[in-house]
Motif scaffolding. Structure first.
Motif, mmCIF file in Angstrom:
data_model
loop_
_atom_site.group_PDB
_atom_site.id
_atom_site.type_symbol
_atom_site.label_atom_id
_atom_site.label_comp_id
_atom_site.label_asym_id
_atom_site.label_seq_id
_atom_site.Cartn_x
_atom_site.Cartn_y
_atom_site.Cartn_z
ATOM 1 N N ILE A 167 0.849 -1.189 0.000
ATOM 2 C CA ILE A 167 0.000 0.000 0.000
ATOM 3 C C ILE A 167 0.884 1.239 0.000
ATOM 4 N N ARG A 168 0.628 2.149 -0.935
ATOM 5 C CA ARG A 168 1.382 3.381 -1.046
ATOM 6 C C ARG A 168 0.545 4.550 -0.530
ATOM 7 N N LEU A 169 1.142 5.390 0.295
ATOM 8 C CA LEU A 169 0.465 6.552 0.863
ATOM 9 C C LEU A 169 1.004 7.822 0.221
ATOM 10 N N ALA A 170 0.126 8.756 -0.090
ATOM 11 C CA ALA A 170 0.546 10.022 -0.678
ATOM 12 C C ALA A 170 1.338 10.836 0.337
ATOM 13 N N ALA A 171 2.467 11.383 -0.119
ATOM 14 C CA ALA A 171 3.312 12.206 0.746
ATOM 15 C C ALA A 171 2.980 13.679 0.518
ATOM 16 N N ALA A 172 2.567 14.380 1.573
ATOM 17 C CA ALA A 172 2.264 15.819 1.524
ATOM 18 C C ALA A 172 1.369 16.181 0.341
ATOM 19 N N PRO A 173 0.156 15.613 0.261
ATOM 20 C CA PRO A 173 -0.689 15.845 -0.916
ATOM 21 C C PRO A 173 -1.530 17.120 -0.873
ATOM 22 N N LEU A 174 -1.494 17.905 0.216
ATOM 23 C CA LEU A 174 -2.413 19.036 0.352
ATOM 24 C C LEU A 174 -2.349 20.021 -0.812
ATOM 25 N N PRO A 175 -1.166 20.490 -1.258
ATOM 26 C CA PRO A 175 -1.161 21.435 -2.386
ATOM 27 C C PRO A 175 -1.807 20.854 -3.653
#
Length: 348
Positions: A54-62
């Motif tokens: 499972i891959r998690l998005a790193a710092a996706p807010l922007p």
């Protein structure tokens, strides 16, 4: 309607949440809705601890903010509580946008199964705060709603799941040459699924495990007599399911157990514990058997006629599920509109 769906569970992951959301998007688009899916594959990702698949998005807010600004959705739905879901939560909160959420996974129990020092109670307090900002939280069953209400959740609404009976259906089985009867587990092979409870059962015939996950390799070493076939997809998956005589589902923490509906659609009676999830899917003594003695449930399920399970699955389609989902959405951008005191609440 323009619908933004934010989720940390998406292809190429293979699990019940991804299955449900993929089917949902397809049916919403077929009904004429414009759907934007914001998922980890759109961002730089890192591996999830203890579950590298499972891959998690790193710092996706922007990136989440840019996509929502360009899309200008009529409704926003946050499906998961990971980094993508949290980014959507923050953006909507800052912009004073309304949104809905859904509850799919009992993460506090899952985390506690891996790290026992993590408090389940504290985990649910955090999740209740996350979902409490939404207009309503969609849940798959009334018992799950009752459980979450006891954990401090509010404004709970019912969004039932479906099964794709065009794919999941009785077909000619794959030739496995295993001594019968064949008892199968189908799903993610991970600590929270309690697969060992199935593998430890003293059952006649053979045990078959269909699926993959972080626990597969150690379990294969511990149970050399069990037939592990790994992840299977499409018709290959269906043919492996149809090679079994019974589906045994040992999980105690699933919110629904979509795989049970899929197994029944293929003609497999199911055996499971009498817990949230299976209790809503299984018609006791008709499509399966629920018992705290999982061995007794598995042996009793072998005697059931598969026809009622197939018929039951055919009455639960994804088109109806998607229509129910769409009816629960809320307008995202209506300044000054107060949250309702009660949503379309689950009362039983």
């Amino acid at each position: 309607m323009r619908i933004a769906l934010l989720t940390d569970a998406w292809q190429p992951q293979v699990n019940g949440v991804v299955t449900a959301l993929t089917a949902l998007v397809a049916e919403l688009e077929a009904a004429g809705h414009d759907v934007l899916v914001i998922h980890p594959g759109l961002f730089v990702t890192v591996a999830c601890p203890t579950y590298r698949e499972i891959r998690l998005a790193a710092a996706p807010l922007p990136g989440v903010a840019r996509r929502l600004q360009r899309f200008v959705p009529d409704a926003v739905h946050i499906a998961t509580e990971g980094s993508v879901g949290l980014a959507g939560w923050i953006y909507c909160h800052l912009r004073r946008w309304r949104f809905t959420t859904s509850f799919h996974t009992r993460f506090p129990e899952y985390l506690n199964a891996r790290w026992p020092f993590i408090s389940v109670r504290l985990g649910y307090r955090v999740l209740a705060r996350f979902h409490g900002r939404g207009v309503r939280t969609m849940v798959s069953t009334p018992p799950l709603a009752g459980f979450l209400r006891d954990q401090g959740f509010s404004r709970l609404a019912l969004w039932r799941r479906g099964v794709d009976t065009r794919q999941f259906r009785p077909v000619a089985p794959v030739a496995l040459a295993l001594p019968g009867p064949v008892f199968a587990y189908f799903g993610r092979v991970a600590p929270e699924k309690n697969v060992e409870a199935f593998l430890d059962l003293d059952l006649p015939g053979s045990k078959l495990v269909i699926g993959d996950g972080p626990a597969r390799e150690p379990l294969e070493k511990r149970y050399p007599d069990v037939h592990f076939v790994g992840m299977r997809l499409g018709d290959d998956l269906i043919r492996h399911l149809c090679a079994a005589d019974c589906m045994v589902f040992p999980s105690r923490t699933d919110t629904l157990g979509l795989v049970l509906m899929e197994a029944m659609a293929c003609g497999l009676p199911v055996a499971a514990y009498p817990v949230t999830g299976p209790q809503q899917v299984v018609q006791q003594g008709i499509t399966g058997v629920l018992d705290h003695d999982l061995r007794a449930a598995a042996l009793a399920a072998l005697e059931l006629d598969p026809a009622p399970g197939i018929a039951h699955a055919r009455t639960n389609g994804w088109a109806e599920s998607a229509a129910e989902f769409a009816a629960q959405l809320a307008p995202a951008r209506r300044p000054g509109l107060r949250f309702p005191a009660k949503a379309i609440e689950v009362t039983s």
